[in-house]
Design an enzyme around this catalytic site. Sequence first.
Site, mmCIF file in Angstrom:
data_model
loop_
_atom_site.group_PDB
_atom_site.id
_atom_site.type_symbol
_atom_site.label_atom_id
_atom_site.label_comp_id
_atom_site.label_asym_id
_atom_site.label_seq_id
_atom_site.Cartn_x
_atom_site.Cartn_y
_atom_site.Cartn_z
ATOM 1 N N LYS A 151 16.919 -17.585 48.263
ATOM 2 C CA LYS A 151 17.432 -18.192 47.024
ATOM 3 C C LYS A 151 18.523 -19.221 47.295
ATOM 4 O O LYS A 151 19.431 -19.401 46.485
ATOM 5 C CB LYS A 151 17.954 -17.120 46.067
ATOM 6 N N SER A 152 18.408 -19.900 48.427
ATOM 7 C CA SER A 152 19.366 -20.962 48.733
ATOM 8 C C SER A 152 18.713 -22.337 48.817
ATOM 9 O O SER A 152 19.400 -23.340 48.942
ATOM 10 C CB SER A 152 20.085 -20.667 50.057
ATOM 11 N N ARG B 142 12.506 -22.901 50.291
ATOM 12 C CA ARG B 142 11.207 -23.480 49.927
ATOM 13 C C ARG B 142 11.322 -24.989 49.771
ATOM 14 O O ARG B 142 10.446 -25.735 50.215
ATOM 15 C CB ARG B 142 10.686 -22.832 48.645
ATOM 16 N N HIS C 173 19.752 -19.466 34.592
ATOM 17 C CA HIS C 173 20.413 -18.201 34.910
ATOM 18 C C HIS C 173 20.930 -17.532 33.642
ATOM 19 O O HIS C 173 21.325 -18.218 32.688
ATOM 20 C CB HIS C 173 21.585 -18.439 35.865
#
Length: 375
Positions: A131-132, A135, A342
């Site tokens: 999640k940084s 991808r 979020h």
Amino acid sequence: MVYKWYANLSNRTIAITIVVCICMLYVSYTFNTCLISSINKTWKKVCGGKAPQAHTSITTMTTPTEETEAPQIKILGSIVRIVPLTDDSSGFEAKGMLNASDGSPKYRFLRQQGLRPSRHLPDALIIGVKKSGTRALLEFIRLHPDVRAAGCEVHFFDRHYAKGLHWYRHHMPPTIEGQITMEKTPSYFITKEAPKRVYHMNPSTKLLVVVRDPVTRAISDYTQARSKKKDMKRFEELAFLNGTSGGVVDTNWGPVKIGVYAKHLERWLEYFPLSQLIFVSGERLIADPAVEIGRVQDFLGLKRVVNEKHFYFNSTKGFPCLLKSEERSSPHCLGKTKGRNHPKIESQAIERLREFYRPFNLKFYQLTGINFGWP
């Protein structure tokens, strides 16, 4: 005698003869050009048709008594049979003209030139962090023609290590000489056994690490998990032992534990020198992807091919997207799951997490020699 015969011809006869000869040459040239062009087009269709996907394997077996019939085409009213220029009767598929491990036009062309791609263990790994932006980094660097990467996370060094390197190599994409093989599995960064295992595979492996503000990363991690489990508890209840924003941080909770980057990095530095790692800012990868990808290309020893011309910013998603790629020539983004909104987190919880991470962040800055400027 020939001279006397020529002398008796009139100028008009000579002119007509020359014109007739020129016309015959022109017709002959045109016919042969059309014939060669038609054969070339048909040959391309035979040898460059749609190939199976990379994970599909086709095996063609023939016995000595079997004959592979050559394809036929119709050219200018005549049936022409296209045959190979060798005596090998094993057929087009057995020669690899129809069966290919990669369906891209570039690789079909390379095969026609006699260059046979083969699978190799990775030269470089994107080892984290989840999640940084791993991808995004993978998709951006894959724009480079000298980079070939596994499309999915293989999880060899954390889940499938017992299957052996042969199994791992089989999951790598075919490459030709001069290309870099790459694989991405973010969980490698936090897996205790991974550094030693990667080192045993190849101590010269180059390692890429994408990092972002650990608080934002934790919230993003939680957001992804909640999208799969609707009845999940609130972030504040999971991040703190007593379930309140001002309580003790639960360091055993995955989204919090991953963000202690310094602790995980120290294990990798026991096996690899800092020069074999590059740390990519997840924030800058979004704000200015061309700059970060430029650094990555330098680190991998590649010519700077990927630049700002390959990107555009999608204001709706708040994320950079690709103008083109090897698989798609049209503009596209990474996927609908990228750039999720979020949930609202209590400000007290965010501030408490920032206090928790601050000393670990400073340690991480010291280890990497980079100040990422996280709050």
